[in-house]
Structure formats: C-alpha cells, structure tokens
Write an enzyme that holds these catalytic residues in place. Structure first.
Site, PDB file in Angstrom:
ATOM      1  N   LYS A 280       0.974  -0.985   0.142  1.00  0.00           N
ATOM      2  CA  LYS A 280      -0.008  -0.110   0.046  1.00  0.00           C
ATOM      3  C   LYS A 280       0.919   1.239  -0.030  1.00  0.00           C
ATOM      4  CE  LYS A 280      -4.234   1.344   1.949  1.00  0.00           C
ATOM      5  NZ  LYS A 280      -5.391   1.244   3.339  1.00  0.00           N
ATOM      6  N   GLU A 357     -19.750  -5.492  10.437  1.00  0.00           N
ATOM      7  CA  GLU A 357     -20.677  -4.710  11.462  1.00  0.00           C
ATOM      8  C   GLU A 357     -21.830  -5.587  12.169  1.00  0.00           C
ATOM      9  OE1 GLU A 357     -18.676  -2.063   8.406  1.00  0.00           O
ATOM     10  OE2 GLU A 357     -19.870  -4.053   8.317  1.00  0.00           O
ATOM     11  N   ARG A 385     -25.594  -2.306   7.643  1.00  0.00           N
ATOM     12  CA  ARG A 385     -25.529  -3.546   7.523  1.00  0.00           C
ATOM     13  C   ARG A 385     -25.772  -4.593   8.644  1.00  0.00           C
ATOM     14  NH1 ARG A 385     -19.887  -3.593   3.968  1.00  0.00           N
ATOM     15  NH2 ARG A 385     -19.247  -2.291   5.805  1.00  0.00           N
TER      16      ARG A 385
END
Length: 607
Positions: A280, A357, A385
């Site tokens: 990254k 979640e 969600r």
C-alpha cells in the site's frame, strides 16, 4: 515522451513493451500523488494497485468483461486507463467524477462499489447471468484483503467455489496476515506454479485425457491423487477447500507475472483465485511509511479544529478510565471513529472486529448481557448492514448497547455510498431505541455520558463528520411566533440563521431544537404550533421515515389547522460534492429554509 497522455482507452495498452510499461506505472503514480493532493481522495490504496490494474486491462476488455471492485476506492488507476484522466481535475467534486466506480460514468464500470466484502457475490451473479444467457466473457472480482474480514466475503467465496462457474477473484493482499503454507516444499511448488511450463503441461494433459478412451476417468483419478498427495505434504489453502484453483502468491508489482497469471486464469474455465502481494502506498515514501494516514487525503482548505469524532474518542476514553465496565467496539475504523487514544490507553477494552458490522453489533450485545457497557463506534452508512442485529440481538433483548453513530448526515465528497442519511428512519423504527442528537462537540460529551448512565436498552448518539459550528447552541425563540421551525443536530444552527433572516423581514420564528428524536416528545412543538399555526421541519436526512413525517402525523390528529412544510434530502440518493454545495442544492441551508418558508406560508398582518 509522456506515455500516460497517450492512453485514452485500454486498447492503447496492448502494444506497450515492458520498458514503456514500467515508465507508465511511474507516470501513473506521479499523476495520482499530484492530482489527489489537490482534490483529496484515496491515495495509498491506489498507489498499491498500479501494476495489478494495468495487468487486468492488458488481459481483459472491461467494456465487455465485468470487473467488480471491493471496495471501489482502489479504482482510480482503472479510471485513468479507461479515458477519464481529465475527470481527475474535479474528482469527488459536485457534478464531477466520483471517487468510486459508477456505471453511469463509463461502460468500463460494472457495479457501484462503496462498501466492502460484496465483490465475489456480485461477480458470481454476473457469472451466472452470463452462463444463463449463453454469453462468453470473463468476470473478475478485485478485492482487498481487508474485505476478507467481512462475513459476506466468505458467503460469496463458499458459493462461488462450489458453483463451478468460471470467474476470477484477485486477492490484493497489502498487509493483512493470511494463513498460508510455509516451508521449502510449499515455496518450491508455488515457484513451479508460476512457471510458464506448468500451465502448458496442465493444458496438454487435460486435452489428452479429453480425447483418449476413458481419459476423463484417468484425469479425475490423477487429479484426486495429486490433491491427496498435496494435502498430505502441505495441507491446502482455505480457498482450495472452498473449490477455487489457487494461484500464488505472486508479486503484485511484477507486471509480467501478473499478466501471465491472468491470461492463464482466463483459460482455466473454473473458479480461480489469484493471490497478489502488494504494498500500500507503493512508489511514494510517505505513503509507504504511513499507509493509514495516506489512505484518504482530505480536501485542501478543510477546517481545522476538534472534530466530533475526536471529541467522542476523548470523552469515551475519560469515561472508560474511570469505569472498567466501559469498552469500545469498532469495525475496522479505530482511527476514523476517533478511538486511537482509547486504543493506546486501554487496548484490552478496544475490540476491532474488522469489516464485520453484523458481528460487531451481535458481539456488543453479548458484552452487554455479560455485564459490560459496550460503545459501538460505527459510521451511519455502515451500521445499515447490521439492522437485523439491532433488532434481533439488541432491541429484542433490551440490552444496553450504546451506538456512537459517526458520519450522520451528509459526508461530502464520498457521496451516495457514504452519506449517513438513512439512520434517522431505521433507528427510530427499532423498539426501545433512544436516539440523541447533539448540536455541538461539547453537547456530544454530555450526551455520551447520558447514553451510558441515564438510559437502559439500546441508545444511539448520532453526530456528523468534521468540525462543529461552535461550543454552545441557543435556539432563536419567540413568545408570539408567526412560524415554528423544528430541527435537530447541527442543522439547528441553519434553523437559527433562517429565523434571523426571517426576522429581517418582520417575521417572527420560534426555533424548537429536538435533543432526542426517539422517542419523540412533541410537547414543546405542539405549544409553539398552537401559537404560530405554521411549521417548518428541517432535517439532514432522507424523507422516508424522517422525524417531520411523525410530527406532521401527530399534529394532524391534535391540531389539523397547522400548515406543515418538510424540508429534507428527499427520497433519492444524494450525489457527491462539498457539503456546503449539497446543503444549498437541497435547500436545507439557512437561505434555502428561509426561501421555503416565504414560498409556502402567507405572512399577511405580521410586523
């Protein structure tokens, strides 16, 4: 020679030699750093997928083949290579190019991707639709390793692997620890799998056994024997257990190897997973050293000061230091939700569950049932969600779980997938739910204390992204109002300004600010409306399920003569753009509210 300026479509990539490919990758990284530093956006994740995206476009035609991102913040390179370079000047600006894939923007964007862990499920849907229609094109899901912390990813992988549908999952592994086989034999076989001869021999053997008598039985027997031997020596990856042909790990910055593997995967005719190791922030020293800090860069010129998130984190840390029952739960967003200090001081009471979640809410309810006081810090748009767990695992049990609902309301440049405009509607539906709405960061601290100690059952404290409008709030009141204005949260400041604008026209407005929107206590509203006969309800939320609907229904029963106007964000998805522009566009800024009042009500006889 600038290669990037000559790339107008993926077709322009097909004839570049390795030297020009390398130059193009460098130019892409330079462009992204320069462009995103001006507009804001996701940087580190895109710097890490330059070669990977380039390889995809060398092998596939994304105007026909379906490429699904998980999540879409790593799609900037894809947008660059599909003719949208000019759009970066207005990236994430109102009316400009989105920071996520959008099918209406380009035929190369297969699916909107703003949330995580759904790419394999969506890709399998594309693959099954292709097969049912008798079509012939490839389907690719490009997912980051973080997506594997979400349960939906495994539901999709499990079904896709068993389906036999030809599709390719590319796992962009840029740091998550994924269990893999270790040892000399494993490394040797991985090396062999990446050699060109390996796939050639496999294809030749498969072709041979398909034409000789009894060949399919011979192939099945030898394939099973090979798998048994491999498992005895090495075990197997979880992806192979799910039914995928596993290729890798491969250096995600080696364009030639990536291109070769993608070409082979395209021919395999089965579910394939390519495991690519990337870095990254690749190519930018600061982004490589601090990928979390450079994950998302803010828009230049943004306000400085204490944000609601930081105020929440500091207040929760102070409370938790005094009360060992308090713990924090987050879904892969400890820094984003202001919990960095909590993590540093009380690491044993911070539970980061990853992009999960549903699990976060269910686990928090278990914590509450076990005697803890869990505070779930979660973005409004991601809490959607976990709606089932809000009802079934929390409210039904009446467990005392506190929800710190961050990014409530408009969130600006991240757009439709991230605006927190639905939580007002869905939280207020949950039986026993209390919803508090602070107007300032100071009030947030007070309400957090109240949520923890003064209420039972599920409690939500919802607050916006960014910096507040002040440390204190006092509503504009009138004993003889011509109009009642009701609002809550930080929009109450716009309601105050609206009242001041109306006062300049000789119109007296009484501003009623709701601290709590569930359950609703409309005593103060009813008293004011009996005096004014006119009501304007201003909300930074979607229309369906908004507070104004409940107020209007209650007044219709008790005082039907009151004229009511609702100003909110309507029933459509709100696009991306700076909040100030969006407030103006939807008429919920002070001027827009004033205009709505003047247009809707008759004020003859006022002074």
């Amino acid at each position: 020679m600038n290669i990037l300026d000559s790339i107008h479509s993926p077709e322009d990539l097909k004839h570049l030699n390795p030297q020009l490919d390398a130059q193009l990758c460098e130019e892409i990284r330079q462009f992204l750093v320069g462009s995103v530093s001006k507009t804001g956006g996701h940087l580190a994740s895109n710097l890490g997928v330059v070669e990977l995206t380039l390889a995809i476009h060398k092998v596939f035609d994304t105007s026909r083949d379906r490429l699904v991102f998980d999540v879409g913040h790593q799609s900037y390179v894809h947008k660059l290579l599909t003719g949208r370079k000019e759009g970066f000047a207005h990236l994430r600006a109102y009316g400009g190019m989105s920071g996520f894939p959008k099918p209406h923007e380009s035929v190369h964007d297969a699916f909107i991707a703003g949330h995580a862990s759904n790419a394999v499920s969506v890709a399998l849907g594309f693959a099954r639709a292709r097969t049912a229609a008798g079509q012939d094109h490839s389907v690719i899901a490009l997912m980051g390793d973080g997506a594997l912390t979400g349960g939906l990813a495994y539901e999709g992988l499990n079904d896709a692997g068993q389906s036999g549908e030809p599709l390719i999952v590319i796992l962009n592994d840029n740091g998550m620890s994924i269990s893999k086989n270790v040892g000399a034999i494993s490394e040797h076989l991985a090396h062999l799998r990446l050699k060109s001869g390996y796939f050639g021999i496999k294809r030749a053997y498969r072709k041979f056994t398909s034409v000789v008598p009894g060949g399919k039985y011979l192939y099945a027997f030898t394939h099973k024997l090979k798998q048994k031997m491999k498992q005895m020596l090495l075990g197997s990856t979880m992806f192979e257990e799910m039914g995928f042909a596993y290729l890798g790990p491969v250096d995600g910055h080696d364009l030639s190897k990536l291109t070769y593997l993608l070409q082979e995967a395209k021919q395999m005719g089965c579910p394939v997973l390519i495991h690519a190791i990337t870095k990254k922030g690749k190519g930018d020293a600061e982004a490589e050293a601090h990928p979390d800090r450079f994950h998302g860069i803010g828009v230049p010129g943004e306000q400085s000061g204490v944000s609601f998130s930081k105020a929440f984190g500091a207040a929760l840390t102070q409370l938790a230091e005094r009360d060992s029952r308090i713990c924090a739960v987050t879904a892969a967003m400890p820094a984003g939700t202001g919990l960095s200090e909590f993590a540093s001081k009380l690491p044993n009471r911070l539970f980061d569950v990853g992009i999960a979640e549903e699990h976060a809410v269910a686990m928090a309810s278990g914590l509450a049932a076990g005697g803890m006081i869990p505070v779930v810090a979660i973005y409004s748009t991601f809490l959607q969600r976990a709606f089932d767990m809000l009802i079934h695992d929390t409210a039904l049990m009446q467990n005392h779980v506190v929800f710190a609902v961050d990014r409530a309301g408009l969130v600006g440049e991240d757009g439709a997938t991230h605006h927190g405009v639905f939580d007002v509607g869905y939280l207020r539906q949950v039986p026993g739910m209390t919803v508090l709405c602070p107007a300032t960061t100071e009030e947030l601290k007070t309400m957090l204390h109240e949520a923890i100690y003064d209420y039972s059952g599920p409690v939500a404290v919802r607050y916006p992204r960014g910096i507040g409008f002040g440390d204190t709030y006092a509503p504009e009141r009138s004993e003889k109002p011509d109009l009642t204005i009701v609002s809550y949260g930080t929009l109450a400041f716009q309601a105050n300004e609206c009242a001041q604008l109306l006062a300049e026209r000789g119109i007296r407005a009484d501003v009623v600010r709701l601290r709590i929107i569930a359950p609703l206590d409309l005593t103060e509203v009813a008293v004011s409306c009996r005096k004014s006969g006119r009501l304007l309800v201003a909300e930074e939320s979607a229309q369906n399920g908004c507070v104004g609907e409940s107020i209007a229904a209650a007044l219709q029963r008790s005082n039907p003569e009151v004229k009511v106007v609702l100003k909110n964000l309507g029933s459509s998805f709100v696009p991306h753009g700076a909040n100030q522009l969006l407030f103006k566009q939807y008429g919920i800024d002070a001027e827009g509210l004033c205009r709505a009042a003047l247009e809707a009500f008759s004020f003859e006889g006022t002074n």
